[in-house]
Design an enzyme around this catalytic site. Structure first.
Site, mmCIF file in Angstrom:
data_model
loop_
_atom_site.group_PDB
_atom_site.id
_atom_site.type_symbol
_atom_site.label_atom_id
_atom_site.label_comp_id
_atom_site.label_asym_id
_atom_site.label_seq_id
_atom_site.Cartn_x
_atom_site.Cartn_y
_atom_site.Cartn_z
ATOM 1 N N SER A 21 56.031 71.694 -2.450
ATOM 2 C CA SER A 21 56.228 72.077 -1.044
ATOM 3 C C SER A 21 57.708 72.124 -0.683
ATOM 4 C CB SER A 21 55.506 71.098 -0.118
ATOM 5 O OG SER A 21 54.111 71.163 -0.327
ATOM 6 N N GLU A 46 55.111 76.232 -1.885
ATOM 7 C CA GLU A 46 54.464 76.262 -0.569
ATOM 8 C C GLU A 46 55.524 75.982 0.497
ATOM 9 O OE1 GLU A 46 50.808 73.932 1.671
ATOM 10 O OE2 GLU A 46 52.329 72.736 0.622
ATOM 11 N N TRP A 47 55.706 76.905 1.420
ATOM 12 C CA TRP A 47 56.620 76.665 2.544
ATOM 13 C C TRP A 47 55.861 75.988 3.659
ATOM 14 C CZ3 TRP A 47 58.667 80.931 6.347
ATOM 15 C CH2 TRP A 47 59.538 80.330 7.276
ATOM 16 N N ARG A 48 56.210 74.711 3.920
ATOM 17 C CA ARG A 48 55.603 73.955 5.010
ATOM 18 C C ARG A 48 56.374 74.245 6.288
ATOM 19 N NH1 ARG A 48 52.290 69.463 4.217
ATOM 20 N NH2 ARG A 48 52.607 69.239 6.458
ATOM 21 N N GLU A 86 45.953 67.471 10.938
ATOM 22 C CA GLU A 86 45.713 67.429 9.495
ATOM 23 C C GLU A 86 46.981 67.053 8.726
ATOM 24 O OE1 GLU A 86 43.141 70.184 7.692
ATOM 25 O OE2 GLU A 86 41.872 70.424 9.461
ATOM 26 N N HIS A 143 41.761 68.809 5.499
ATOM 27 C CA HIS A 143 42.396 67.554 5.104
ATOM 28 C C HIS A 143 41.800 66.384 5.872
ATOM 29 C CE1 HIS A 143 45.169 70.799 4.155
ATOM 30 N NE2 HIS A 143 45.695 70.012 3.236
ATOM 31 N N LYS A 170 40.388 74.845 -0.467
ATOM 32 C CA LYS A 170 41.095 73.589 -0.755
ATOM 33 C C LYS A 170 40.619 72.478 0.171
ATOM 34 C CE LYS A 170 45.510 71.255 -0.202
ATOM 35 N NZ LYS A 170 46.822 71.309 0.506
ATOM 36 N N ARG A 213 44.668 64.533 -9.284
ATOM 37 C CA ARG A 213 45.733 65.527 -9.368
ATOM 38 C C ARG A 213 45.980 65.982 -10.804
ATOM 39 N NH1 ARG A 213 48.430 65.917 -4.518
ATOM 40 N NH2 ARG A 213 48.091 64.217 -3.027
ATOM 41 N N SER A 233 54.786 66.121 0.495
ATOM 42 C CA SER A 233 54.075 66.715 1.621
ATOM 43 C C SER A 233 52.743 66.034 1.875
ATOM 44 C CB SER A 233 53.860 68.217 1.384
ATOM 45 O OG SER A 233 53.104 68.437 0.215
ATOM 46 N N GLN A 237 51.492 62.155 -4.168
ATOM 47 C CA GLN A 237 51.978 63.222 -5.043
ATOM 48 C C GLN A 237 52.832 62.648 -6.169
ATOM 49 O OE1 GLN A 237 53.890 66.126 -2.507
ATOM 50 N NE2 GLN A 237 51.947 67.110 -1.991
#
Length: 265
Positions: A21, A46-48, A86, A143, A170, A213, A233, A237
């Protein structure tokens, strides 16, 4: 495992693809972070956008997307505005949420948009149809930061997302113990064996969920999210080098490794 082509990669081919992210609040940080992340050993970015301070200015958002595309070159880009409910970084009006996603599709600079299931069930929108018309993939997500639904609930949610038009479904949940982890893996295995046409991701967040993961190649998740080394993010992780090593160990089944069996002499 279902396969899905996104720009120069194929989701569902061998190991789950590694996504990192991009989190930044202003243009200077955005460009620097995009350049840094582009050099990491990741497959997808992924652009948050929920952390970007100019998210309410459409013209600035196009400029920011252009900067990111320039920096990451040909890596696939997911556009995500995660809502506060979320785990997101700031509030957004629901109507503008869909307007923003529609506009990002229109720019031609993103490859996937992330739309939250909860908002899609509350507000009628044509953004999924618009994305598909413009060759942008749709990831529908959900989420849960409190717990883990049961196996039937998880599988039905994935199927609901697919019914709404998801190219990728997802779910990220919060396992509180190893029984919850088993629920995640059992649900993943059921979808993977019974509905191979559904590209999906089911992840357990937090320390308890770290195993989920790593197991995509065995249980069907096509994508896994890693730490960028600067920001996480979501809780739990794993740094990219550690994640890659884990994926190699768990996924290698053709080099003399047989689960539950001894290697033949």
């Amino acid at each position: 495992m279902s396969k899905l082509k996104v720009r120069n990669i194929t989701l569902g081919s061998e190991q789950p693809k590694v996504c990192v992210s991009l989190i930044a609040s202003n243009f200077e940080e955005l460009f620097a972070e995009a350049m840094r992340i582009s050099r990491l050993d990741c497959d997808v970015i992924e652009w948050r956008a929920d952390y970007f301070m100019y998210v309410n200015d459409i013209s600035f958002m196009r400029k920011a997307a252009y900067f990111i595309r320039y920096a990451i070159e040909d890596k696939p880009l997911i556009f995500t505005f995660r809502t506060l409910g979320e785990g997101g970084g700031q509030y957004i009006e629901p109507e503008y949420y869909f307007e923003l996603n529609r506009y990002m599709v229109h720019t031609g600079l993103v490859d996937v948009i992330d739309l939250e299931l909860a908002l899609l069930t509350e507000i009628q929108t044509d953004v999924i149809h618009f994305a598909k018309q413009n060759n942008v993939k749709v990831l529908i997500s959900s989420h849960d930061y409190q717990g883990t639904p049961n196996e039937n609930q998880l599988t039905e949610m994935i199927y609901d997302m697919r019914y709404l038009g998801a190219d990728i479904s997802k779910i990220a949940v919060t396992p509180n113990d190893m029984q919850d982890v088993l629920t995640i893996l059992q649900s993943s295995n059921k979808i993977n064996t019974e509905r191979e046409d559904v590209p999906f991701v089911i992840i357990g967040m937090g320390e308890v969920g770290r195993l989920t993961r790593l197991t995509g190649e065995l249980f069907g998740s096509v994508l896994t999210f890693a730490s960028s080394g600067k920001y996480n993010s979501a809780p739990g992780q794993i740094p990219i080098p550690e994640l890659r090593r884990g994926l190699d160990v768990i996924g290698k089944r053709d080099e003399g490794v047989y689960f539950g069996k001894k290697e033949k002499a």
